[in-house]
Design a protein around this motif. Structure first.
Motif, PDB file in Angstrom:
ATOM      1  N   TYR D  70       0.862  -1.194   0.000  1.00 26.36           N
ATOM      2  CA  TYR D  70       0.000   0.000   0.000  1.00 26.36           C
ATOM      3  C   TYR D  70       0.897   1.242   0.000  1.00 26.36           C
ATOM      4  CZ  TYR D  70      -2.882   3.701   2.087  1.00 26.36           C
ATOM      5  OH  TYR D  70      -3.506   4.902   2.361  1.00 26.36           O
ATOM      6  N   GLU D  72      -0.222   4.253  -1.892  1.00 29.07           N
ATOM      7  CA  GLU D  72      -1.047   5.104  -2.763  1.00 29.07           C
ATOM      8  C   GLU D  72      -0.566   6.561  -2.825  1.00 29.07           C
ATOM      9  OE1 GLU D  72      -5.085   4.582  -1.532  1.00 29.07           O
ATOM     10  OE2 GLU D  72      -5.736   3.969  -3.524  1.00 29.07           O
ATOM     11  N   SER D  82       0.742   0.452  -6.463  1.00 31.08           N
ATOM     12  CA  SER D  82       0.106   0.349  -5.147  1.00 31.08           C
ATOM     13  C   SER D  82      -1.197  -0.429  -5.189  1.00 31.08           C
ATOM     14  CB  SER D  82      -0.188   1.755  -4.599  1.00 31.08           C
ATOM     15  OG  SER D  82      -0.836   1.659  -3.340  1.00 31.08           O
ATOM     16  N   LEU D  83      -1.399  -1.200  -4.156  1.00 30.02           N
ATOM     17  CA  LEU D  83      -2.720  -1.770  -3.902  1.00 30.02           C
ATOM     18  C   LEU D  83      -3.493  -0.798  -3.032  1.00 30.02           C
ATOM     19  CD1 LEU D  83      -1.879  -5.482  -2.996  1.00 30.02           C
ATOM     20  CD2 LEU D  83      -2.395  -4.502  -5.234  1.00 30.02           C
ATOM     21  N   LYS D  84      -4.797  -0.864  -3.088  1.00 28.60           N
ATOM     22  CA  LYS D  84      -5.606  -0.197  -2.086  1.00 28.60           C
ATOM     23  C   LYS D  84      -5.423  -0.958  -0.770  1.00 28.60           C
ATOM     24  CE  LYS D  84      -9.134   1.744  -5.013  1.00 28.60           C
ATOM     25  NZ  LYS D  84      -8.541   3.089  -4.760  1.00 28.60           N
ATOM     26  N   ILE D  85      -5.589  -0.269   0.327  1.00 27.37           N
ATOM     27  CA  ILE D  85      -5.366  -0.935   1.610  1.00 27.37           C
ATOM     28  C   ILE D  85      -6.359  -2.085   1.799  1.00 27.37           C
ATOM     29  CG2 ILE D  85      -6.869   0.534   3.040  1.00 27.37           C
ATOM     30  CD1 ILE D  85      -3.376  -0.583   4.069  1.00 27.37           C
ATOM     31  N   GLU D  86      -7.588  -1.931   1.317  1.00 28.92           N
ATOM     32  CA  GLU D  86      -8.571  -3.007   1.437  1.00 28.92           C
ATOM     33  C   GLU D  86      -8.113  -4.255   0.670  1.00 28.92           C
ATOM     34  OE1 GLU D  86      -9.466   0.160   0.717  1.00 28.92           O
ATOM     35  OE2 GLU D  86     -11.333   0.686   1.766  1.00 28.92           O
ATOM     36  N   THR D  87      -7.487  -4.038  -0.476  1.00 24.84           N
ATOM     37  CA  THR D  87      -7.032  -5.170  -1.286  1.00 24.84           C
ATOM     38  C   THR D  87      -5.866  -5.868  -0.605  1.00 24.84           C
ATOM     39  OG1 THR D  87      -7.699  -3.926  -3.216  1.00 24.84           O
ATOM     40  CG2 THR D  87      -6.274  -5.816  -3.602  1.00 24.84           C
ATOM     41  N   THR D  89      -5.212  -5.899   2.528  1.00 19.89           N
ATOM     42  CA  THR D  89      -5.760  -6.579   3.704  1.00 19.89           C
ATOM     43  C   THR D  89      -6.372  -7.920   3.305  1.00 19.89           C
ATOM     44  OG1 THR D  89      -6.219  -4.425   4.697  1.00 19.89           O
ATOM     45  CG2 THR D  89      -7.387  -6.316   5.627  1.00 19.89           C
ATOM     46  N   GLN D  90      -7.119  -7.912   2.216  1.00 17.77           N
ATOM     47  CA  GLN D  90      -7.762  -9.139   1.768  1.00 17.77           C
ATOM     48  C   GLN D  90      -6.722 -10.165   1.315  1.00 17.77           C
ATOM     49  OE1 GLN D  90     -10.742  -9.818   2.372  1.00 17.77           O
ATOM     50  NE2 GLN D  90     -10.945 -11.719   1.214  1.00 17.77           N
ATOM     51  N   SER D 118      -0.772  -1.279   8.787  1.00 14.69           N
ATOM     52  CA  SER D 118      -2.153  -1.310   9.292  1.00 14.69           C
ATOM     53  C   SER D 118      -2.917  -2.505   8.730  1.00 14.69           C
ATOM     54  CB  SER D 118      -2.875   0.012   9.020  1.00 14.69           C
ATOM     55  OG  SER D 118      -3.130   0.175   7.654  1.00 14.69           O
TER      56      SER D 118
END
Lengths: 255, 255, 255, 255, 255, 255
Positions: D70, D72, D82-87, D89-90, D118
């Motif tokens: 992450y 971004e 970058s990945l989104k933080i939701e991605t 996390t998943q 995080s």
């Protein structure tokens, strides 16, 4: 295959339409328990039949029917197939998005199942805010309920799930799917004293005031019937269907 | 800080409660346009005030208030803060999930904003099917609407957005937030001939039959008022609040 | 209802503001265990109280408070209500999106709960990259921790969960929610030899170097207290609150 | 291909391991700007190198490295992926879920990029609550920062993005990727008077107190360097890497 | 660290590239059972090795390798780590989105695992419709399968999971990870009479016609081998790798 | 309304079935361009017709048809309605989940559109791993392609989108939707020299080896036809439909 079926047209024919003026009727059904004597496809059958009857007399197109809706609370009854509301909402979003991408601007959801309504609401509000479109929804059974008062022969002059109106309509449209031998009178009953339940969706009353009381459907109804189907006839069904159809033709022509 | 506030208890006090018997009232508000003369927090203020009035007279707890709901169609009006319906649904799901995890089993949503209702419906149906819980929702303004008929002094005996009832309630609860100099009579008006609109949420009529017609809120109302706030008074507000409260106390005691 | 409350303004009043210049303070709380003697709403109460104290002395508005945050690791303690971090992130995204839609450009999160911080981080970074906005976050307890060194009377000159600072602040703000009879001294303790745990969130040390060690909260603390609340007084709480408030007023005026 | 690489084992070899006792090191990197003179893969290279050095001296396995994290806020700098933080996390959730499914119970994230932390936090807390597992995270640069104080030759005794420590480590590990001709001294600078910024992630100070101030990375640093890389040497890099490695070997042996 | 590795370049070097003309090879691997005698990282090792061999002879860059793919159906075999297909799709979406954001326009996925293909398909179709980009995917084992017919020494002239081709390639690339003592001949076998299964992914035949039959992988193969690895040699592996590489160099030069 | 239609049964009739033994055929269609002379509903019409022909001769039930699939790459052609692949996957997941909840264990997807296949794959693999179910998928046009070789009269003995086979089938099933005056011969053509494209989905060849090349559909075909529809006749269509049907009846009986 009538050309009022959207799917019966080639891409070239769609391309040549006056897409901005064309009204697309979108039948929404469900696959859920509809009382012990009626088929689980009632809402889909009726939405499609009404949409076709309207399209025949107007210049509308009928988009692909969605036969599975949001009926999660009926999953206790065998045969019910349900989407989550989020999934149904997303399906509708992508359906309308595809059509607006092609330049269509007028949509009327012909909704046979009130469980679908909140998904239609959400998506419709999104599109009227983001696109220059016109959207309406007609709920078949709500219209039946409103118009029933003016149909003299009916015993139940309001709509009841699997009651006289719905059963009559099915006896008219698809009699081979109705098993009147199983039909019986049953009403939803709350297991809480002082509370009156109006349907399995939640609407209830306490001291005559409308509140919402969530209960397992199986706890409220044994047969899935919530009215009196015994006086239903195909003839009444025909009148109901025709009354709804006439109403909708006029509405569509004024949309 | 009164102990009927869930948040005012320590974890140990929660632990020592009879959690299975305790009713938790969950106030749901909104932050949205409420007419040109009323504050955007009306629904939250009212849901909280009613929940507190009820809790004072019963053994209920009041869970944390959610002050932002689903009001997407009002985003044209400055100040409106809205969640997507999917987000609100997920928030409610995790809220109830946390409470059922701790053994609570009885929930009543005290909902000040009808836009939130479909999210409450979805989540409540999920939990009654997956857990041994009892859930109800009361919609403040729907109750006001039902009870208004029996309150003699009212001019509007049905609920209108930012009309007499809502304005009266706010004049009673938070008069400093009401600007009566801006108040005026306005009704929603469809821009389609032959169609009557009932609110900005969609409910409409064509030839006296209820259908749903989606329109931009700004196209239906200029001030955000959809009734007659001019005859509102704090005194009427007090009667309305007390009537609703008394009703809910009785309902809660029978839940 | 003071006008520094965003929700106390009508849409017309919001419309008439200098929205691009107005700073919106957004209080973020939690509903989670805060030690056996403190209420589960501590973070919400404190974030709101501080935000109000700051708003009174500046030209800021206070947006709706979010009383439920990300506290999943405390779900073992009764009363904790938690969102998933993805849900909280989405809520914040839609909250800020609504406000930027209306032309607001300056936001300060007044965060009472460090568990919320990573969601604030993510959303803030998104909006500074996609919009012309200014965003900051102040974490109440981190500020208390920094400023504590300069407050002479304190025994604990760093912030400890449910310790002297937090307890003092609550004795000052909401003494009726504090049960000093249950208060006692407890510190988090790792069940791994050679590792030192600093909080239930993960921060730990091995040989004096900071690493992160994830453990069930219940395994680290019995009472939920991770410091010494016994020397807390309302008077100290007043000093702490005033110190934080003065600091923030200055910060806000320089933002 | 050393057998401490998880991926170098066959399914049968994994099956025959004492899976419950085995510690899996999970290297997390990033692909992001690391100063104008260092390669965008720094965090990945370093996390992998450290994990390997640790695994060689212990009984750990190294799981597949995730080279995209992450980042971004660095997308303004070419090359950042970058990945989104939701991605992210998943991804971590499914990674750990697969391993716990096979009976592994001990995980240490070897994290080269603080932006990932995080997501690690969230997933780790979930799994310690739902499974009987032990999870830790070590952040390479945080450890470097802690240990730097004890390394005599260093000019910067704290970690700075693309400063002496990071540059030294890269000169030691992958000198061919470092372009010292471009290296220069630069520090992040807030464009707000009275505020001091500590990194592009948000940490900042106002009057010596830690708050968070979100700013576009490009507004804070031109070169991406936030320290002094000029005194970096491969020799210092070797000492840093060895110091971190020795520390982690001891930590792993005590885990 | 060769500069054909994307990660080995600084942001400034990426900035200075002819980004619109540069082809980025994106190696996609998996961590899954590959037969009882081969390491679970086979697909990753091979995708990386081929990508490097191609990059050495062309002007391509190699993006970060994704070592975990979609292999859910192999989770019964210890060591398999799998993403959900939705997660992998999202990872690829954000990966390509980052690169197109920087102005890259040509991508070739070098895919070592056919389970990943549908995610690549979805994302590639999205980007060719929304951006001016060129995207291709080469599946290593499909190419091996096509080219095998022209390699004289091979006994299996089609690709079989963990059979002669894959085993030979691994004996050439990473012989230390291959355990030929465990190697044996095994073919997938349907437990339904009259049906022939072709792999654990679903492809099957009934009466010589291709259909898809979903079965648990463990029910179809005991060892995970679905061919004949016994005749594999490093020499054959070298020929296969070189043949694929030569083919891809030519393909890349014509892209 | 025949009873082999799942929707034509009441919940009670579903309840009384031998649900564990019953095979449910699930027709999957699409709404997408099918060449300039064929209707956009081809895949749905054919999947339904075949499913009905099979059900008439066996003991299968036909579940509700999904008329909208994944056809995103055809959205350039007016009339195409597409779901995202994630949405279609979720719809199938909830569809099968509902049916397994009721005790059904045998499912055959009758898939008229290859774009849907990867969603079917994903969901089927999930359910065979989590439930005791049997699942297969038959792709109508793949079967037509396999069987075409044995039908003597055909000019095209492989399946081509909108070519002889598909057009013949439509001339037989729904001649009123076919506009032979618009039919013409067209083949997909890559705009890259040395590459051969096989369909708009991606399959392509370079030097006789199968790779995947993603291109905008409109760049590959003008009419949407990718074969020779001119020799199509209703008589050939009848033979094709009957051949597929006979094959599937046998397959179903052996399932």
């Amino acid at each position: 295959m009538k050309r009022y079926q959207f799917a019966a047209n080639s891409w070239a024919e769609v391309h040549e339409m006056e897409r901005g003026d064309k009204i697309i009727l979108i039948p929404l059904g469900s696959t859920e328990q509809e009382g012990i004597h009626l088929p689980i496809g009632v809402d889909t059958y009726v939405a499609e039949a009404i949409a076709q009857a309207v399209a025949k007399e107007t210049d509308c197109l009928i988009g692909p029917t969605l036969p599975v809706g949001y009926s999660e609370w009926f999953l206790e009854f065998p045969g019910t197939i349900s989407l989550k509301i989020e999934t149904l909402t997303q399906v509708l979003r992508e359906y309308i998005s595809s059509l607006t991408h092609h330049g269509f601007k007028k949509f009327i959801f012909v909704n046979g199942h009130s469980g679908n309504s909140s998904a239609v609401d959400v998506v419709s509000r999104e599109f009227i805010m983001s696109h220059e479109v016109q959207i309406a929804m007609v709920e078949i059974w709500k219209i039946a309920n409103s118009l029933a008062k003016d149909i003299p022969k009916l015993k139940e002059n309001v709509f009841k799930h699997a009651g006289e109106l719905m059963t009559s309509v099915m006896l008219y449209l698809h009699p081979d799917t109705v098993d009147m031998k199983r039909a019986k009178v049953e009403y939803v009953k709350s297991n809480k004293p002082h509370f009156t339940v109006k349907s399995t969706l939640g609407p209830a009353e306490f001291k005559g005031v409308e509140i919402t009381l969530y209960d397992k459907a199986k706890g409220l109804t044994e047969s899935g019937i919530m009215g009196d189907p015994l006086s239903a006839t195909a003839e009444k069904g025909k009148i109901i269907v025709n009354t709804i159809t006439s109403y909708l033709i006029e509405m569509v022509n004024n949309f």
